[in-house]
Design an enzyme around this catalytic site. Structure first.
Site, mmCIF file in Angstrom:
data_model
loop_
_atom_site.group_PDB
_atom_site.id
_atom_site.type_symbol
_atom_site.label_atom_id
_atom_site.label_comp_id
_atom_site.label_asym_id
_atom_site.label_seq_id
_atom_site.Cartn_x
_atom_site.Cartn_y
_atom_site.Cartn_z
ATOM 1 N N LYS A 38 -14.942 4.102 91.309
ATOM 2 C CA LYS A 38 -14.753 3.781 92.725
ATOM 3 C C LYS A 38 -13.842 4.814 93.390
ATOM 4 C CE LYS A 38 -10.879 0.642 91.806
ATOM 5 N NZ LYS A 38 -10.310 -0.687 92.071
ATOM 6 N N ARG A 136 -6.689 -12.431 95.113
ATOM 7 C CA ARG A 136 -7.442 -11.532 95.991
ATOM 8 C C ARG A 136 -8.778 -12.219 96.220
ATOM 9 N NH1 ARG A 136 -7.398 -5.304 94.107
ATOM 10 N NH2 ARG A 136 -8.801 -6.147 92.530
ATOM 11 N N HIS A 165 -9.408 -10.178 87.026
ATOM 12 C CA HIS A 165 -8.653 -8.925 87.110
ATOM 13 C C HIS A 165 -7.169 -9.219 86.960
ATOM 14 C CE1 HIS A 165 -8.132 -4.719 88.064
ATOM 15 N NE2 HIS A 165 -7.217 -5.013 88.972
ATOM 16 N N ARG A 221 -13.042 -2.535 81.392
ATOM 17 C CA ARG A 221 -13.287 -1.742 82.597
ATOM 18 C C ARG A 221 -12.151 -0.729 82.721
ATOM 19 N NH1 ARG A 221 -12.992 -7.061 84.410
ATOM 20 N NH2 ARG A 221 -11.151 -6.475 85.643
ATOM 21 N N TYR A 265 8.707 23.235 110.460
ATOM 22 C CA TYR A 265 9.031 22.302 111.533
ATOM 23 C C TYR A 265 10.380 21.618 111.305
ATOM 24 C CZ TYR A 265 4.138 22.650 113.002
ATOM 25 O OH TYR A 265 2.916 23.111 113.431
ATOM 26 N N CYS A 312 3.410 21.390 106.202
ATOM 27 C CA CYS A 312 2.648 21.350 107.458
ATOM 28 C C CYS A 312 1.268 20.741 107.202
ATOM 29 C CB CYS A 312 2.492 22.760 108.024
ATOM 30 S SG CYS A 312 4.043 23.650 108.242
ATOM 31 N N ASP A 314 -1.642 22.187 107.374
ATOM 32 C CA ASP A 314 -2.575 23.091 106.695
ATOM 33 C C ASP A 314 -1.889 24.135 105.810
ATOM 34 O OD1 ASP A 314 -4.782 22.052 108.446
ATOM 35 O OD2 ASP A 314 -3.562 23.047 109.959
#
Length: 372
Positions: A38, A136, A165, A221, A265, A312, A314
């Protein structure tokens, strides 16, 4: 995705294969191994990882949502695929078409499955979800499950499994996990006394698979640990795993920065003496946590170098003053296999007070995955 910049997540399919084999050796031969893929295989790449797991011996695959399951089917994977979460009414027909196994935890869901299976006259396998203490999704009582199963008189809908679970299996104190396990056993017994034997009972996630072998039942699992990540440090002595993902980049500029010249920054870092600063083309827009600003490191030629200034969107700046032969071709590794002297994901997670697989899941799709 075409890679136009020197930044990538390196995925070791060899390590992934070895981890699958390690778990196959760890569990009984009669116990099935479900590879959980997942969330884009926890950020590692859905289809390549699923294919490698199945090739290495995983019996089944587990996903959270329909979209993931359909992508696997379109890629040609034919093993059973369990959808753990909610499947909306409008797509149950597609689930039947793609031969997917669905999780049932309400009357509405089983009615939708029966309707679709009858209409298409095609067998559908379902797994019943038990809430043993996670609170849940799932049904708490055997009587509630039996009430739902009474609605199924269709020859096309087959109750293949029942599962729960664990919420705290990574805790060194086993008390709550044992409480959940015994609750699950009591529900299964109550249901089977009326309904008959259910072929696949399962409750163990990665942590429980490692720490509680007596709870393995018919299937385990395993998700995060197939990617070489331990749910708890105390589990390292029980099974040997290899970290699958490394996050790497190369510098695009190296310059000298002097005292009185704040970096990035907010001017949060200013050198006390001249330093060599490398700028690398990766930032929080790629999933590199901004909280690593002024506290994270990379490894260059076996040496640690600190992040300086704010990360930053990027780009990020690294103090490479102490690195011998810091060149534009050098590979900077934010995290990788600790056996190769890299910083482990666990160390980064501890530094950020989070879990390691949150970090891998956050590495964005604009960072190409390179499979080696």
């Amino acid at each position: 995705m075409t890679n136009y910049r020197p930044t990538w997540a390196e995925i070791s399919l060899e390590a992934l294969t070895q981890n699958v084999k390690a778990f196959k050796d760890y569990i009984d031969k009669e116990c099935q191994l479900m590879g959980v893929v997942k969330a884009d295989a926890y950020g590692h790449g859905l289809v390549p990882c699923a294919e490698s797991m199945v090739k290495a011996g995983a019996n089944r695959l587990g996903v959270a949502i329909m979209e993931e399951a359909i992508e696997l089917r379109k890629a040609g994977l034919e093993v059973p695929i369990l959808v753990f979460g909610y499947t909306p009414k409008e797509v149950v027909h597609e689930a039947v078409d793609y031969d997917l196994t669905l999780t049932v935890f309400t009357e509405e869901i089983i009615e939708d499955v029966i309707h679709a299976a009858e209409e298409k006259q095609k067998q559908v396998n379902i797994h019943i979800k038990v809430d043993s203490g996670m609170h849940r999704i799932g049904l708490k009582k055997g009587g509630d499950i039996l009430q739902i199963l009474e609605k199924n008189s269709s020859p096309y809908v087959h109750v293949e499994g029942i599962f729960t679970h664990f919420s705290d299996a990574d805790d060194e104190d086993p008390a709550y996990t044992e409480q959940q396990f015994h609750h699950f056993l009591s529900v299964v017994e109550e249901v089977e006394n009326v309904h008959g034997k259910i072929p696949i009972t399962h409750c163990c996630n990665s942590a429980a698979t490692i720490a509680f072998p007596p709870m393995h039942m018919d299937m385990v699992r395993v998700g995060v640990s197939l990617y070489g990540l331990y749910p708890g440090e105390h589990m390292k002595k029980l099974i040997s795993l290899q970290q699958v993902m490394s996050l790497k980049t190369k510098p695009i500029m190296i310059k000298t920065v002097y005292p009185g010249e704040p970096i990035s920054y907010g001017r949060s870092y200013e050198p006390e003496q001249p330093i060599e600063v490398a700028t690398v083309p990766i930032g929080y827009g790629d999933g590199l946590p901004r909280s690593l600003s002024n506290q994270g490191h990379v490894v260059i030629n076996g040496q640690r170098s600190p992040i300086v200034g704010k990360v930053c969107m990027d780009q990020t700046m690294i103090d490479v003053s102490s690195v011998v032969k810091s060149s534009r071709n050098a590979v900077y590794t934010f995290f990788g296999d600790p056996k190769e002297e890299h910083i482990s994901l666990q160390e980064v997670a501890d530094q950020l007070q989070t879990i390691h697989y949150e970090i891998t899941c956050q590495i964005s799709q604009r960072v190409p995955r390179k499979y080696v």
